[in-house]
Motif scaffolding. Structure first.
Motif, mmCIF file in Angstrom:
data_model
loop_
_atom_site.group_PDB
_atom_site.id
_atom_site.type_symbol
_atom_site.label_atom_id
_atom_site.label_comp_id
_atom_site.label_asym_id
_atom_site.label_seq_id
_atom_site.Cartn_x
_atom_site.Cartn_y
_atom_site.Cartn_z
ATOM 1 N N ARG A 1 -3.250 6.757 8.521
ATOM 2 C CA ARG A 1 -4.305 5.912 9.063
ATOM 3 C C ARG A 1 -5.426 6.761 9.631
ATOM 4 O O ARG A 1 -5.190 7.778 10.286
ATOM 5 N N SER A 2 -6.654 6.313 9.404
ATOM 6 C CA SER A 2 -7.795 7.015 9.986
ATOM 7 C C SER A 2 -7.941 6.681 11.459
ATOM 8 O O SER A 2 -8.389 7.495 12.270
ATOM 9 N N LEU B 1 2.330 1.856 18.493
ATOM 10 C CA LEU B 1 3.304 1.440 17.482
ATOM 11 C C LEU B 1 4.048 2.648 16.921
ATOM 12 O O LEU B 1 3.419 3.681 16.639
ATOM 13 N N PRO B 2 5.371 2.543 16.711
ATOM 14 C CA PRO B 2 6.107 3.630 16.060
ATOM 15 C C PRO B 2 5.563 3.944 14.672
ATOM 16 O O PRO B 2 5.631 5.082 14.214
ATOM 17 N N THR B 3 5.025 2.916 13.993
ATOM 18 C CA THR B 3 4.466 3.111 12.643
ATOM 19 C C THR B 3 2.947 3.277 12.687
ATOM 20 O O THR B 3 2.277 3.153 11.653
ATOM 21 N N GLY B 4 2.409 3.548 13.872
ATOM 22 C CA GLY B 4 0.962 3.514 14.063
ATOM 23 C C GLY B 4 0.180 4.642 13.424
ATOM 24 O O GLY B 4 -1.054 4.627 13.456
ATOM 25 N N GLU B 5 0.864 5.640 12.823
ATOM 26 C CA GLU B 5 0.132 6.734 12.166
ATOM 27 C C GLU B 5 -0.094 6.485 10.680
ATOM 28 O O GLU B 5 -0.833 7.223 10.043
ATOM 29 N N VAL B 6 0.569 5.438 10.150
ATOM 30 C CA VAL B 6 0.489 5.209 8.704
ATOM 31 C C VAL B 6 0.162 3.755 8.400
ATOM 32 O O VAL B 6 0.232 2.882 9.269
ATOM 33 N N GLU B 7 -0.183 3.518 7.143
ATOM 34 C CA GLU B 7 -0.398 2.167 6.633
ATOM 35 C C GLU B 7 -0.008 2.151 5.166
ATOM 36 O O GLU B 7 0.193 3.212 4.555
ATOM 37 N N LEU C 1 8.597 3.573 8.674
ATOM 38 C CA LEU C 1 7.697 4.556 8.068
ATOM 39 C C LEU C 1 7.027 5.452 9.115
ATOM 40 O O LEU C 1 6.632 4.986 10.181
ATOM 41 N N ARG C 2 6.932 6.743 8.767
ATOM 42 C CA ARG C 2 6.294 7.721 9.636
ATOM 43 C C ARG C 2 5.352 8.590 8.804
ATOM 44 O O ARG C 2 5.240 8.441 7.586
#
Length: 592
Positions: free
Chosen positions: A80-81, A87-93, A12-13
């Motif tokens: 994500r706030s 993390l490659p997925t560190g911009e979303v949750e 996920l991105r």
């Protein structure tokens, strides 16, 4: 029926924000903020994704679930706030709408924390290897292995080699190690053996008319473990070429391996063709080993003559070897550890002295050398600031100990070691024969199927200990990756070679019937090699232990503690293969 995932946990991105997704994976951990807020990390083969639980009901449903349970999470992706750039997925949750348990972990406590499994005791790691492999740092080494093997296959195929599998159940053959024997049910009293290598089969393929063969071959040897050798079984890139010389084999290996090491290795630089060629005798004299680490620029020198009769007992009547390192400013504590490490690995002591800023000999054995300072300085070409490490004993013992000293010195002298590269070399011109350490009799030095340099004439006219063979070792960074040879394809030369070690023509025909007979039908000259896949992956991954790059390794005593192998079998199974067990009694006598 469980709905399959729509994405992996590493996929996920920011572009997926607003989508409803289903993820599956392992419950890695949960950071609970309150009874209605928690941050769950879901982990699968591909990565991790943060799942934000924001309701009391959802938090309550997770309270009885242990770490490492497998879950299915369906929810909406949002930005994500507080982003995690690591993390490659560190911009979303993912905000879950539904969480289902797919496989429950029933244990509240694990043998070790999965993400820190490499810190656990090795015996525990091997027993719970399936948990150990969940650690991304461990799993990635197995993924790397898969990629390397795939690249090897691709490159060998591009070099016109044909992949052919050879038998696993075969006959016992004197390959140099103990066989694993398999009793035959249909042929009472007879045994198969697991192949120590596909040596005879690949040579028979050459006599069958195949031009270039390879396989990622499983090999089985009942031998003790080392850091760079797995007991029981291992894999090698086995290859053979018809109508080929030593240089033909070198050309293929020098073309195939460096790009793989450079692409996947911890170090991104590998030797270019041609690799250095070093004779066995030169390797022993200059480096104290037949597997030198050429990243280290230190050499072994002979100090026997200049140290003779100096009054230091361990040198008297012995060969003395020296390794000189300039600008070595280590403390006495470091030097003492260096000497201790050499003794642990070699079983023999190392000695030393320094040349200080005034040109005087100080420390270690220096007091025995004061009256011959000029002679020693000239012989070893010493200068101010030099550190001199010394070994003594019978010639070969002194050389081997000096080789260990050289290796350890290089490890603590950054100025003398180019760490960030893969340095290959060929060790060539091995002796055909040697005097066995245990038997005291003439034996083959390496592969008995090698072609002697000089052919039949050399066998008939030379001292056996002066005959060299077309044998070669491939070495990288001080690790022997492989032995290979130009094969002895002439039955008359083969018989003569074995006669020299005491085997008659009928013995050769009895021990190697297929190969001997095949060679009598017109065999092509052929040559090959078999680099160890496990050792190559270990070097490429930068690991010290070979067990780190094997999916399910045995321990140091050849036991699979996870599966419980080797194990006892019942009486019926033994009867089927006509076996009775005789166990030793405490007084050394045997009983049935």
């Amino acid at each position: 029926m469980v709905q399959s995932r729509t994405h992996t946990c590493g996929q996920l991105r920011i572009g997926n924000v607003g989508e409803t997704v289903t993820l599956t994976g392992w419950y890695d951990n949960m950071r609970k903020v309150s009874k209605n807020l928690g941050f769950l990390i879901l982990r699968d083969f591909y990565g991790v994704t943060q799942v934000v639980v924001e309701t009391e009901e959802m938090m309550a449903s997770l309270s009885g679930i242990n770490n490492e349970s497998t879950l299915s999470v369906t929810g909406v992706v949002r930005e994500r706030s507080s982003k995690n750039a690591q993390l490659p997925t560190g911009e979303v949750e993912v905000v879950p709408e539904k969480i289902a348990v797919l496989g429950k972990c029933i244990y509240n406590e694990l043998p070790f924390e999965v993400n820190r499994s490499r810190e656990a005791d090795e015996a525990v790691r091997l027993k719970y290897r399936y948990l150990d492999l969940r650690n991304p740092a461990v799993k990635d080494k197995i993924v790397l292995r898969s990629k390397i093997v795939s690249e090897i296959r691709k490159s060998m195929t591009e070099h016109d080699f044909l992949e052919i599998t050879t038998p696993i159940l075969t006959c016992s053959s004197p390959e140099g190690a103990r066989d694993y024997l398999v009793p035959s049910r249909n042929h009472p009293g007879k045994f198969y053996a697991l192949p120590q290598a596909p040596q005879q089969f690949k040579q028979l393929l050459m006599t069958s008319g195949f031009d270039r063969y390879f396989q990622i071959a499983p090999c089985f040897r009942d031998e003790d473990a080392r850091a760079d050798r797995s007991p029981g079984e291992f894999y090698q890139l086995d290859m053979e070429m018809a109508f080929a010389t030593q240089e033909d084999v070198f050309g293929v290996i020098e073309d195939v391996l460096p790009p793989i090491f450079a692409q996947y290795g911890k170090y991104r630089t590998a030797s270019k063709a041609p690799f250095a060629r070093i004779s066995y005798n030169d390797a022993m004299e200059k480096y104290g080993t037949d597997k030198p680490d050429l990243r280290i620029d230190l050499l072994v020198s002979d100090a026997t003559e200049c140290m003779a009769d100096c009054g230091f007992g361990p040198f008297e009547g012995q060969t003395v070897k020296a390794v000189v390192a300039d600008n070595f400013t280590a403390t006495r504590k470091v030097i003492d550890k260096l000497c201790a490490d050499v003794e642990v690995q070699s079983g023999r002591k190392a000695y030393w002295f320094r040349v200080d800023e005034n040109g005087d000999f100080v420390g270690g054995v220096s007091k025995f050398l004061q009256e011959r300072k000029e002679q020693v300085t000239k012989a070893l070409q010493l200068k101010k600031g030099d550190f001199v490490g010394l070994t003594a004993g019978k010639r070969l013992d002194a050389l081997k100990t000096a080789g260990v000293l050289r290796k350890f010195l290089g490890g603590i002298c950054p100025a003398h070691m180019r760490q960030e590269c893969y340095e290959f070399c060929w060790i060539v011109d091995f002796p055909m024969y040697e005097i066995g350490e245990e038997s005291g009799e003439l034996e083959f030095c390496h592969n008995p199927f090698s072609m002697p340099q000089g052919g039949m004439e050399a066998l008939e006219t030379k001292d056996p200990l002066s005959i060299y063979a077309y044998q070669y070792d491939l070495v990288c960074n001080g690790v022997e990756l492989s032995s290979g040879a130009v094969r002895n394809h002439d039955p008359e030369i083969m018989v003569k070679a074995f006669q020299i070690v005491g085997l008659k023509e009928e013995d050769v025909k009895a021990k190697f019937p297929a190969m001997y007979n095949a060679f009598c039908y017109g065999a092509p000259p052929h040559a090959g090699i078999a680099p160890g896949v496990d050792r190559m992956v270990m070097l490429i991954a930068g690991e010290e232990s070979i067990r780190e790059i094997i999916p399910f390794p045995m321990n140091k005593t050849a036991q699979d503690v996870m599966m419980g192998a080797p194990s006892e079998v019942d009486e019926r199974q033994l009867r089927d293969v006509h076996i009775k067990i005789a166990m030793p009694e405490t007084d050394g006598k045997e009983q049935e």
